[in-house]
Design a protein around this motif. Structure first.
Motif, PDB file in Angstrom:
ATOM      1  N   THR A   2     -54.804 -56.552  65.742  1.00 19.83           N
ATOM      2  CA  THR A   2     -56.212 -56.304  65.433  1.00 19.83           C
ATOM      3  C   THR A   2     -56.915 -57.610  65.125  1.00 19.83           C
ATOM      4  N   GLU A   3     -58.176 -57.582  65.359  1.00 11.54           N
ATOM      5  CA  GLU A   3     -59.034 -58.735  65.065  1.00 11.54           C
ATOM      6  C   GLU A   3     -60.080 -58.285  64.063  1.00 11.54           C
ATOM      7  N   PRO A   4     -60.307 -59.041  62.990  1.00 14.29           N
ATOM      8  CA  PRO A   4     -61.332 -58.634  62.021  1.00 14.29           C
ATOM      9  C   PRO A   4     -62.702 -58.529  62.689  1.00 14.29           C
ATOM     10  N   LEU A   5     -63.465 -57.580  62.237  1.00 19.46           N
ATOM     11  CA  LEU A   5     -64.822 -57.444  62.759  1.00 19.46           C
ATOM     12  C   LEU A   5     -65.637 -58.673  62.405  1.00 19.46           C
ATOM     13  N   ARG A   6     -66.562 -59.002  63.279  1.00 15.87           N
ATOM     14  CA  ARG A   6     -67.437 -60.134  62.984  1.00 15.87           C
ATOM     15  C   ARG A   6     -68.368 -59.768  61.831  1.00 15.87           C
ATOM     16  N   ASP A   7     -68.845 -60.786  61.159  1.00 14.59           N
ATOM     17  CA  ASP A   7     -69.765 -60.581  60.038  1.00 14.59           C
ATOM     18  C   ASP A   7     -71.085 -60.089  60.602  1.00 14.59           C
ATOM     19  N   ASP A   8     -71.280 -58.780  60.570  1.00 14.79           N
ATOM     20  CA  ASP A   8     -72.461 -58.183  61.175  1.00 14.79           C
ATOM     21  C   ASP A   8     -73.556 -57.894  60.163  1.00 14.79           C
ATOM     22  N   GLY A   9     -74.624 -57.361  60.683  1.00 16.17           N
ATOM     23  CA  GLY A   9     -75.774 -57.060  59.839  1.00 16.17           C
ATOM     24  C   GLY A   9     -75.483 -56.040  58.754  1.00 16.17           C
ATOM     25  N   THR A  10     -74.600 -55.080  59.056  1.00 18.31           N
ATOM     26  CA  THR A  10     -74.265 -54.059  58.065  1.00 18.31           C
ATOM     27  C   THR A  10     -73.629 -54.687  56.835  1.00 18.31           C
ATOM     28  N   ARG A  11     -72.684 -55.595  57.054  1.00 17.03           N
ATOM     29  CA  ARG A  11     -72.040 -56.256  55.921  1.00 17.03           C
ATOM     30  C   ARG A  11     -73.047 -57.110  55.148  1.00 17.03           C
ATOM     31  N   ALA A  12     -73.950 -57.748  55.853  1.00 14.78           N
ATOM     32  CA  ALA A  12     -74.954 -58.576  55.175  1.00 14.78           C
ATOM     33  C   ALA A  12     -75.830 -57.703  54.271  1.00 14.78           C
ATOM     34  N   VAL A  13     -76.274 -56.567  54.784  1.00 14.50           N
ATOM     35  CA  VAL A  13     -77.085 -55.652  53.972  1.00 14.50           C
ATOM     36  C   VAL A  13     -76.278 -55.168  52.772  1.00 14.50           C
ATOM     37  N   GLY A 110     -69.913 -37.225  36.875  1.00 11.52           N
ATOM     38  CA  GLY A 110     -68.991 -36.894  37.969  1.00 11.52           C
ATOM     39  C   GLY A 110     -69.178 -37.807  39.177  1.00 11.52           C
ATOM     40  N   PRO A 111     -70.392 -37.870  39.730  1.00  9.59           N
ATOM     41  CA  PRO A 111     -70.603 -38.772  40.870  1.00  9.59           C
ATOM     42  C   PRO A 111     -70.368 -40.242  40.513  1.00  9.59           C
ATOM     43  N   ARG A 112     -70.721 -40.625  39.307  1.00  9.99           N
ATOM     44  CA  ARG A 112     -70.529 -42.021  38.912  1.00  9.99           C
ATOM     45  C   ARG A 112     -69.049 -42.381  38.917  1.00  9.99           C
ATOM     46  N   LEU A 113     -68.218 -41.534  38.347  1.00  7.03           N
ATOM     47  CA  LEU A 113     -66.779 -41.797  38.320  1.00  7.03           C
ATOM     48  C   LEU A 113     -66.186 -41.723  39.726  1.00  7.03           C
ATOM     49  N   ALA A 114     -66.652 -40.783  40.525  1.00  2.00           N
ATOM     50  CA  ALA A 114     -66.148 -40.651  41.896  1.00  2.00           C
ATOM     51  C   ALA A 114     -66.570 -41.837  42.759  1.00  2.00           C
ATOM     52  N   PHE A 115     -67.697 -42.451  42.441  1.00  2.00           N
ATOM     53  CA  PHE A 115     -68.213 -43.571  43.232  1.00  2.00           C
ATOM     54  C   PHE A 115     -67.472 -44.881  42.949  1.00  2.00           C
ATOM     55  N   GLN A 116     -66.741 -44.955  41.856  1.00  2.00           N
ATOM     56  CA  GLN A 116     -66.071 -46.207  41.481  1.00  2.00           C
ATOM     57  C   GLN A 116     -65.153 -46.746  42.583  1.00  2.00           C
ATOM     58  N   PRO A 117     -64.296 -45.911  43.209  1.00  2.00           N
ATOM     59  CA  PRO A 117     -63.484 -46.443  44.319  1.00  2.00           C
ATOM     60  C   PRO A 117     -64.330 -46.918  45.501  1.00  2.00           C
ATOM     61  N   VAL A 118     -65.465 -46.266  45.709  1.00  2.00           N
ATOM     62  CA  VAL A 118     -66.372 -46.702  46.785  1.00  2.00           C
ATOM     63  C   VAL A 118     -66.922 -48.082  46.460  1.00  2.00           C
ATOM     64  N   LEU A 119     -67.222 -48.329  45.206  1.00  2.00           N
ATOM     65  CA  LEU A 119     -67.712 -49.640  44.774  1.00  2.00           C
ATOM     66  C   LEU A 119     -66.659 -50.724  45.022  1.00  2.00           C
ATOM     67  N   VAL A 120     -65.400 -50.400  44.772  1.00  2.00           N
ATOM     68  CA  VAL A 120     -64.302 -51.336  45.043  1.00  2.00           C
ATOM     69  C   VAL A 120     -64.247 -51.625  46.541  1.00  2.00           C
ATOM     70  N   TRP A 121     -64.253 -50.561  47.353  1.00  2.00           N
ATOM     71  CA  TRP A 121     -64.226 -50.731  48.810  1.00  2.00           C
ATOM     72  C   TRP A 121     -65.440 -51.541  49.281  1.00  2.00           C
ATOM     73  N   TRP A 122     -66.621 -51.220  48.761  1.00  2.00           N
ATOM     74  CA  TRP A 122     -67.865 -51.876  49.165  1.00  2.00           C
ATOM     75  C   TRP A 122     -67.763 -53.386  48.970  1.00  2.00           C
ATOM     76  N   ILE A 130     -61.561 -56.873  53.828  1.00  2.00           N
ATOM     77  CA  ILE A 130     -60.891 -55.815  54.583  1.00  2.00           C
ATOM     78  C   ILE A 130     -61.811 -55.337  55.703  1.00  2.00           C
ATOM     79  N   ASP A 131     -61.220 -54.699  56.700  1.00  2.00           N
ATOM     80  CA  ASP A 131     -61.977 -54.070  57.780  1.00  2.00           C
ATOM     81  C   ASP A 131     -61.824 -52.559  57.764  1.00  2.00           C
ATOM     82  N   TRP A 132     -61.012 -52.059  56.850  1.00  2.00           N
ATOM     83  CA  TRP A 132     -60.746 -50.630  56.807  1.00  2.00           C
ATOM     84  C   TRP A 132     -62.005 -49.864  56.477  1.00  2.00           C
TER      85      TRP A 132
END
Length: 138
Positions: A2-13, A110-122, A130-132
């Protein structure tokens, strides 16, 4: 292979949104530390100094996230930071601590605690650590 995705606009935003969020949070930690002290678990030593340090870390992480040479380390640091502050969010939820401008019901917690892993991924994805779950096969 695999090749990492290029630094695109989505990541910049994503980086700029996260930098804005952490800048606001860092300023809040420095300007009004009292609410953060109320949700800090009692096992945390030197809580006022820790709150000051977390505010400075948020500001440094936000600045580094939008700086190319520091971006990767900022992503790793902010992901680790999100894990480290999770116990304060749990205490806030379990003890139902009322804070200005924040809800005290599980409709908020509830949403705040559930969002914590998303914040880590973000943080990790936005900083291209990561590219996952998106990978491009070579």
């Amino acid at each position: 292979m695999t090749e990492p995705l290029r630094d695109d606009g989505t990541r910049a935003v994503m980086r700029w949104l996260m930098a804005a969020f952490y800048t606001a949070a860092g300023v809040a930690h420095l300007v009004t530390p009292e609410p953060f002290l109320r949700i800090t678990p009692s096992v945390v030593p030197f809580a006022p100094q820790v709150i000051l340090l977390t505010g400075l870390c948020e500001l440094a992480g936000a600045a580094a996230l939008v700086t190319r040479p520091l971006r990767r380390w900022a992503g790793i640091g902010l992901a680790a930071y999100a894990v480290c502050v999770w116990p304060a969010n749990v205490k806030h939820a379990i003890e139902g601590i009322d804070l200005p401008y924040l809800g005290s019901s599980w409709l908020y917690h509830g949403p705040r605690l559930a969002f914590q892993p998303v914040l880590v991924w973000w943080a990790l994805y936005g900083a291209a650590v990561i590219d996952w779950p998106w990978r491009r096969d070579v």
